[in-house]
Design a protein around this motif. Structure first.
Motif, PDB file in Angstrom:
ATOM      1  N   LYS A 115       0.826  -1.200   0.000  1.00 63.23           N
ATOM      2  CA  LYS A 115       0.000   0.000   0.000  1.00 63.23           C
ATOM      3  C   LYS A 115       0.867   1.260   0.000  1.00 63.23           C
ATOM      4  O   LYS A 115       0.489   2.289  -0.552  1.00 63.23           O
ATOM      5  CB  LYS A 115      -0.878  -0.047   1.256  1.00 63.23           C
ATOM      6  CG  LYS A 115      -2.087   0.828   1.233  1.00 63.23           C
ATOM      7  CD  LYS A 115      -3.079   0.380   2.313  1.00 63.23           C
ATOM      8  CE  LYS A 115      -3.600   1.554   3.103  1.00 63.23           C
ATOM      9  NZ  LYS A 115      -2.933   1.782   4.413  1.00 63.23           N
ATOM     10  N   GLY A 116       2.032   1.166   0.627  1.00 65.32           N
ATOM     11  CA  GLY A 116       2.939   2.313   0.683  1.00 65.32           C
ATOM     12  C   GLY A 116       3.351   2.818  -0.693  1.00 65.32           C
ATOM     13  O   GLY A 116       3.674   4.003  -0.851  1.00 65.32           O
ATOM     14  N   GLN A 117       3.336   1.952  -1.696  1.00 63.31           N
ATOM     15  CA  GLN A 117       3.685   2.391  -3.042  1.00 63.31           C
ATOM     16  C   GLN A 117       2.594   3.296  -3.621  1.00 63.31           C
ATOM     17  O   GLN A 117       2.876   4.292  -4.275  1.00 63.31           O
ATOM     18  CB  GLN A 117       3.893   1.174  -3.957  1.00 63.31           C
ATOM     19  CG  GLN A 117       5.127   0.365  -3.596  1.00 63.31           C
ATOM     20  CD  GLN A 117       6.402   1.132  -3.900  1.00 63.31           C
ATOM     21  OE1 GLN A 117       6.611   1.586  -5.009  1.00 63.31           O
ATOM     22  NE2 GLN A 117       7.247   1.285  -2.897  1.00 63.31           N
ATOM     23  N   GLU A 119       0.662   5.080  -1.759  1.00 62.95           N
ATOM     24  CA  GLU A 119       0.707   6.313  -0.984  1.00 62.95           C
ATOM     25  C   GLU A 119       1.864   7.191  -1.432  1.00 62.95           C
ATOM     26  O   GLU A 119       1.731   8.414  -1.515  1.00 62.95           O
ATOM     27  CB  GLU A 119       0.817   5.968   0.505  1.00 62.95           C
ATOM     28  CG  GLU A 119      -0.423   5.226   0.996  1.00 62.95           C
ATOM     29  CD  GLU A 119      -0.399   4.948   2.486  1.00 62.95           C
ATOM     30  OE1 GLU A 119       0.684   5.047   3.092  1.00 62.95           O
ATOM     31  OE2 GLU A 119      -1.470   4.633   3.024  1.00 62.95           O
ATOM     32  N   ALA A 120       3.014   6.555  -1.742  1.00 61.29           N
ATOM     33  CA  ALA A 120       4.156   7.337  -2.211  1.00 61.29           C
ATOM     34  C   ALA A 120       3.794   8.002  -3.545  1.00 61.29           C
ATOM     35  O   ALA A 120       4.117   9.171  -3.768  1.00 61.29           O
ATOM     36  CB  ALA A 120       5.381   6.450  -2.366  1.00 61.29           C
ATOM     37  N   GLY A 121       3.120   7.268  -4.413  1.00 61.34           N
ATOM     38  CA  GLY A 121       2.695   7.846  -5.688  1.00 61.34           C
ATOM     39  C   GLY A 121       1.790   9.050  -5.452  1.00 61.34           C
ATOM     40  O   GLY A 121       1.952  10.108  -6.065  1.00 61.34           O
ATOM     41  N   TRP A 122       0.853   8.869  -4.523  1.00 57.60           N
ATOM     42  CA  TRP A 122      -0.069   9.956  -4.182  1.00 57.60           C
ATOM     43  C   TRP A 122       0.693  11.178  -3.679  1.00 57.60           C
ATOM     44  O   TRP A 122       0.468  12.303  -4.117  1.00 57.60           O
ATOM     45  CB  TRP A 122      -1.070   9.458  -3.134  1.00 57.60           C
ATOM     46  CG  TRP A 122      -1.826  10.540  -2.428  1.00 57.60           C
ATOM     47  CD1 TRP A 122      -1.590  11.021  -1.179  1.00 57.60           C
ATOM     48  CD2 TRP A 122      -2.932  11.289  -2.939  1.00 57.60           C
ATOM     49  NE1 TRP A 122      -2.484  12.013  -0.883  1.00 57.60           N
ATOM     50  CE2 TRP A 122      -3.318  12.191  -1.944  1.00 57.60           C
ATOM     51  CE3 TRP A 122      -3.635  11.257  -4.155  1.00 57.60           C
ATOM     52  CZ2 TRP A 122      -4.376  13.081  -2.119  1.00 57.60           C
ATOM     53  CZ3 TRP A 122      -4.687  12.143  -4.327  1.00 57.60           C
ATOM     54  CH2 TRP A 122      -5.045  13.037  -3.318  1.00 57.60           C
ATOM     55  N   THR A 123       1.653  10.962  -2.757  1.00 53.65           N
ATOM     56  CA  THR A 123       2.318  12.122  -2.154  1.00 53.65           C
ATOM     57  C   THR A 123       3.251  12.828  -3.135  1.00 53.65           C
ATOM     58  O   THR A 123       3.545  13.995  -2.934  1.00 53.65           O
ATOM     59  CB  THR A 123       3.126  11.750  -0.887  1.00 53.65           C
ATOM     60  OG1 THR A 123       4.072  10.740  -1.234  1.00 53.65           O
ATOM     61  CG2 THR A 123       2.237  11.246   0.210  1.00 53.65           C
ATOM     62  N   VAL A 124       3.753  12.140  -4.172  1.00 53.53           N
ATOM     63  CA  VAL A 124       4.543  12.894  -5.144  1.00 53.53           C
ATOM     64  C   VAL A 124       3.644  13.548  -6.189  1.00 53.53           C
ATOM     65  O   VAL A 124       4.137  14.141  -7.139  1.00 53.53           O
ATOM     66  CB  VAL A 124       5.660  12.071  -5.834  1.00 53.53           C
ATOM     67  CG1 VAL A 124       6.596  11.480  -4.816  1.00 53.53           C
ATOM     68  CG2 VAL A 124       5.100  11.038  -6.771  1.00 53.53           C
ATOM     69  N   ILE A 135       3.764   2.968 -11.367  1.00 41.74           N
ATOM     70  CA  ILE A 135       4.371   2.443 -10.148  1.00 41.74           C
ATOM     71  C   ILE A 135       3.907   1.022  -9.840  1.00 41.74           C
ATOM     72  O   ILE A 135       4.716   0.130  -9.607  1.00 41.74           O
ATOM     73  CB  ILE A 135       4.047   3.359  -8.936  1.00 41.74           C
ATOM     74  CG1 ILE A 135       4.446   4.813  -9.243  1.00 41.74           C
ATOM     75  CG2 ILE A 135       4.714   2.853  -7.675  1.00 41.74           C
ATOM     76  CD1 ILE A 135       5.914   5.015  -9.550  1.00 41.74           C
TER      77      ILE A 135
END
Ligand SMILES: Nc1ncnc2c1ncn2[C@@H]1O[C@H](COP(=O)(O)OP(=O)(O)OP(=O)(O)O)[C@@H](O)[C@H]1O
Ligand SMILES: [Mg+2]
Lengths: 219, 285
Positions: A115-117, A119-124, A135
């Protein structure tokens, strides 16, 4: 054993494989994968209606024999006024079949990406669709190579069923030669060996792809 | 790595920019029966470092994620100076309305989430780098894909930032080829490359081997010294004490105590804060 027959039938059989079996499998697999991705995304959709459609599709495909699916498309649909030639009928049936099986593989592969991937996509700053494409799917692809290779190898063998709807692939050639020569054992064994050869080559290709994709995956 | 002025932000530019960058009020969040946040207030001024401390499960991560749209609170509001101002209570109310209200509410909520997200960048506990991309590609993904900055420009900036954290020679490495400390520094660079107004850190060192913690904290300290605005969830009390301008102690879903680090750490007003600090500073007693 009639070695002359073995030698004489080898090329027609191999040719049946190269112009029948392999193209049929490749075309069906390519179309099937696209369909599978769509079905996997339907299943993963938060929209209950869409996810139900995806689930129903997978259930129908996996819960009915491929041979029956072929018969419905080639012999059944014409009664409703929808008529396909043998080749298109076979490609439709096999693609739909791959679509059902590979959808589950792709769904599981997408879910295996942490799930962190997302979220990382979202935050960038990426949208979910872009995150999926750039991603998540590339990582899911690595995970799905082994099971999808199995699907493809099964498909190569399953294309022999297309003989019942008159597609001239390798097994149909074998049937013709066997009927003509009455050497069933020799000819069918020879066909079996050529299928085996195809599948061995494919398994080797699978290993090569896995190695290539392994490069950037954590160990 | 110096801060770019947020002059391209919408907002009244003829008035002097007020001090406050971010205000959160009355943040509430439940997960099922678990009422995690019960009205959290938070104010972050420009250039200030706010440290969030508290026991495991006290909701620190949930507060942080409410600030960038990763979590949607049930009530309360989050407002950035220059926008957006997001009212989560109104969102929740819209979600119970008629079909048209729900649809419009969902559209608004989506826009709000994205608008919040665009003001900040986040450094995760487990770095969450993209494993199939090189270090450089990890850093320029946001700038090139989302902000549409030309690749050459983005690469130049990324290389500068990587050099600043001592990773210039790792630009073509894949994340799994780096140590935990290096991965986390790349995570920080990926966040900086977005040139956000606010940096969010969620326990960026808690997954690291002890000997790697220092290299990450010292980068963070440099960022603070350069004037970046930061909200940091951390168990590194030493770091909070040295770097933070304000420390918030979270317990039972509320901010129990807030103040300057010197006051919180040497003379906490609340018994709960005192007990928490005792447990961390003297774990064997
Ligand atoms: N997505 C979720 N679904 C259900 N419960 C959640 C979810 N996220 C957090 N929680 C619960 O909310 C509470 C607060 O979690 P949170 O992660 O914010 O705490 P924390 O202070 O960051 O803790 P830690 O120091 O362990 O990281 C916990 O009880 C946790 O189990
Ligand atoms: Mg946490």
């Amino acid at each position: 054993m009639d070695w002359q027959l073995v030698a004489d039938s080898f090329w027609p059989l191999l040719r049946g494989g190269l112009v029948g079996t392999i193209p049929l499998a490749l075309a069906s697999f390519a179309i099937g994968l696209v369909l599978a991705l769509v079905v996997a995304l339907l299943r993963l959709s938060p929209n209950r209606m869409l996810s139900w459609i995806g689930r129903a599709y997978v259930s129908l495909i996996r819960g009915t024999p491929l041979l029956v699916q072929l018969f419905i498309i080639f012999y059944g649909l014409p009664q409703l006024g929808v008529r396909f030639d043998p080749w298109p009928a076979a490609i439709i049936a096999f693609s739909m079949n791959v679509g059902g099986y590979a959808a589950e593989v792709i769904r599981a592969a997408i879910l295996s990406v942490p799930k962190g991937q997302w979220e990382a996509g979202w935050t960038v700053g990426m949208s979910p669709v872009r995150t999926l494409r750039r991603i998540v799917l590339p990582q899911a692809a690595r995970v799905s190579v082994p099971p999808l290779s199995n699907t493809f190898i099964s498909l190569v063998k399953d294309t022999s069923l297309a003989t019942v709807i008159l597609v001239t692939e390798m097994f149909r050639k074998a049937q013709e030669i066997a009927a003509f020569s009455n050497e069933f054992m020799v000819v069918y064994t020879e066909a079996a060996l050529i299928y085996w050869m195809f599948c061995t080559v494919l398994a080797t290709g699978q290993n090569a792809i896995e190695k290539r994709l392994d490069r950037y995956v954590a160990h | 790595m110096s801060r770019t002025e947020p002059s391209d932000r919408p907002g009244p530019s003829d008035r002097p920019v007020p001090d406050t960058l971010l205000t959160a009020r009355g943040i509430e969040k439940s997960f099922g029966e678990n009422h995690v946040l019960r009205g959290v207030d938070l104010e972050v001024r420009r250039g200030e470092v706010v440290a969030l401390i508290g026991a495991s499960g006290s909701g620190k991560t949930t507060v942080l994620r409410s600030l960038n749209g990763l979590e949607t609170p049930d009530a309360g509001m989050v407002e950035f100076n220059g926008g957006p101002a997001v009212d989560f209570g109104a969102q929740a109310a819209a979600a119970t309305g008629g079909w048209g209200v729900r649809r419009e509410g969902a559209r608004q909520a989506k826009a709000d989430r994205a608008a919040l997200r665009d003001r900040s960048a986040m450094v995760f506990q487990h770095h969450n780098l993209f494993p199939h991309r090189t270090v450089l590609d990890n850093v320029i993904e946001g700038p090139t894909q989302v902000k549409r900055i030309p690749r050459a420009t983005a690469v130049g900036r990324a290389e500068e930032l990587l050099a600043r954290v001592g990773l210039a020679d790792k630009r073509d490495a894949y994340p799994h080829e780096l140590s935990g400390g290096q991965q986390q520094r790349v995570g920080i660079v990926r966040a900086l490359a977005l040139e956000p107004d606010l940096l969010l850190f969620d326990e960026p060192t808690s997954a690291l081997d002890p000997e790697l913690v220092g290299e990450v904290l010292s980068v963070m300290k440099e960022l603070a010294d350069e004037g970046w605005t930061m909200v940091v969830v951390t168990h590194e009390l030493q770091f909070a004490r040295q770097v933070a301008d304000e420390v918030l102690f979270l317990d039972g879903g509320v901010v129990v105590e807030r103040g300057a680090p010197a006051q919180i750490f040497s003379d906490p007003a609340e018994e709960r804060t005192r007990r928490f600090l005792d447990r961390i500073l003297h774990p064997l007693d």
